[in-house]
Design a protein around this motif. Structure first.
Motif, PDB file in Angstrom:
ATOM      1  N   ASN A  75      47.609  26.544  84.733  1.00 44.32           N
ATOM      2  CA  ASN A  75      46.411  26.081  84.046  1.00 44.32           C
ATOM      3  C   ASN A  75      46.641  24.800  83.263  1.00 44.32           C
ATOM      4  O   ASN A  75      45.727  24.006  83.102  1.00 44.32           O
ATOM      5  CB  ASN A  75      45.861  27.183  83.138  1.00 44.32           C
ATOM      6  N   ARG A  76      47.822  24.594  82.788  1.00 44.31           N
ATOM      7  CA  ARG A  76      48.137  23.343  82.091  1.00 44.31           C
ATOM      8  C   ARG A  76      48.024  22.158  83.052  1.00 44.31           C
ATOM      9  O   ARG A  76      47.497  21.115  82.694  1.00 44.31           O
ATOM     10  CB  ARG A  76      49.549  23.452  81.517  1.00 44.31           C
ATOM     11  N   LEU A  77      48.517  22.346  84.278  1.00 43.27           N
ATOM     12  CA  LEU A  77      48.416  21.282  85.280  1.00 43.27           C
ATOM     13  C   LEU A  77      46.975  21.079  85.735  1.00 43.27           C
ATOM     14  O   LEU A  77      46.535  19.946  85.968  1.00 43.27           O
ATOM     15  CB  LEU A  77      49.310  21.607  86.474  1.00 43.27           C
ATOM     16  N   LEU A  78      46.238  22.168  85.878  1.00 44.69           N
ATOM     17  CA  LEU A  78      44.866  22.085  86.358  1.00 44.69           C
ATOM     18  C   LEU A  78      43.908  21.592  85.279  1.00 44.69           C
ATOM     19  O   LEU A  78      42.899  20.953  85.593  1.00 44.69           O
ATOM     20  CB  LEU A  78      44.430  23.455  86.874  1.00 44.69           C
ATOM     21  N   ALA A  79      44.210  21.834  84.019  1.00 45.49           N
ATOM     22  CA  ALA A  79      43.316  21.439  82.926  1.00 45.49           C
ATOM     23  C   ALA A  79      43.183  19.925  82.828  1.00 45.49           C
ATOM     24  O   ALA A  79      42.142  19.421  82.421  1.00 45.49           O
ATOM     25  CB  ALA A  79      43.823  22.001  81.602  1.00 45.49           C
ATOM     26  N   PRO A  87      38.332  23.996  74.986  1.00 41.41           N
ATOM     27  CA  PRO A  87      37.981  25.397  74.739  1.00 41.41           C
ATOM     28  C   PRO A  87      37.208  26.021  75.905  1.00 41.41           C
ATOM     29  O   PRO A  87      37.430  27.187  76.248  1.00 41.41           O
ATOM     30  CB  PRO A  87      37.111  25.346  73.482  1.00 41.41           C
ATOM     31  N   GLY A  88      36.320  25.257  76.508  1.00 40.71           N
ATOM     32  CA  GLY A  88      35.566  25.771  77.653  1.00 40.71           C
ATOM     33  C   GLY A  88      36.458  26.063  78.843  1.00 40.71           C
ATOM     34  O   GLY A  88      36.281  27.060  79.543  1.00 40.71           O
ATOM     35  N   TYR A  89      37.434  25.189  79.067  1.00 44.85           N
ATOM     36  CA  TYR A  89      38.347  25.403  80.183  1.00 44.85           C
ATOM     37  C   TYR A  89      39.176  26.665  79.989  1.00 44.85           C
ATOM     38  O   TYR A  89      39.307  27.480  80.900  1.00 44.85           O
ATOM     39  CB  TYR A  89      39.281  24.201  80.358  1.00 44.85           C
ATOM     40  N   LEU A  94      40.669  32.226  81.179  1.00 43.80           N
ATOM     41  CA  LEU A  94      40.982  33.584  80.738  1.00 43.80           C
ATOM     42  C   LEU A  94      40.001  34.590  81.339  1.00 43.80           C
ATOM     43  O   LEU A  94      40.403  35.672  81.767  1.00 43.80           O
ATOM     44  CB  LEU A  94      40.968  33.662  79.213  1.00 43.80           C
ATOM     45  N   THR A  95      38.726  34.207  81.407  1.00 40.55           N
ATOM     46  CA  THR A  95      37.728  35.086  82.018  1.00 40.55           C
ATOM     47  C   THR A  95      38.046  35.306  83.495  1.00 40.55           C
ATOM     48  O   THR A  95      37.983  36.433  83.985  1.00 40.55           O
ATOM     49  CB  THR A  95      36.326  34.478  81.852  1.00 40.55           C
ATOM     50  N   GLY A  96      38.386  34.232  84.198  1.00 34.03           N
ATOM     51  CA  GLY A  96      38.740  34.358  85.611  1.00 34.03           C
ATOM     52  C   GLY A  96      39.971  35.221  85.822  1.00 34.03           C
ATOM     53  O   GLY A  96      40.062  35.962  86.804  1.00 34.03           O
TER      54      GLY A  96
END
Length: 109
Positions: A75-79, A87-89, A94-96
């Motif tokens: 997620n760090r790479l994808l963000a 915050p939205g990301y 986390l929801t996914g």
């Protein structure tokens, strides 16, 4: 394509499928850990040795930590490649991640 919101959601849904096992291990640890004399749920009676959740932490801890580190790295790479706010990301990620575990727990016989 990776700038859209559905790419991180899809990646985290895919990461959430193998994450079901560490999530259940984490629930086991939290439900049996003494919290002011009580676990979060009904505790499993310990053996005659009374080792409690410490033995489970020894076995489950590395797998939970490895899953968390893998999720964070991906997620760090994808963000960086999305147009979402931070915050939205992370909320979407986390929801996914939690959706497959929630589905597995609700449909478990």
């Amino acid at each position: 394509m990776s700038r859209r919101w559905y790419t991180p959601l899809g990646v985290n849904l895919l990461l959430g499928i193998p994450a079901i096992v560490p999530m259940l291990m984490l629930w086991f640890l939290l439900s049996n850990w003494p919290l002011a004399g009580m676990g979060l749920t009904a505790r499993i009676p310990s053996s005659e040795h009374g080792d409690g959740p410490h033995a489970a932490l020894l076995f489950f801890g590395p797998m939970i930590a490895a899953g968390g580190v893998l999720w964070w790295i991906v997620n760090r790479l994808l963000a960086r490649r999305t147009q979402l706010t931070a915050p939205g990301y992370w909320l979407l990620s986390l929801t996914g991640l939690l959706i497959p575990t929630a589905v597995a727990v609700t449909v478990w016989p």
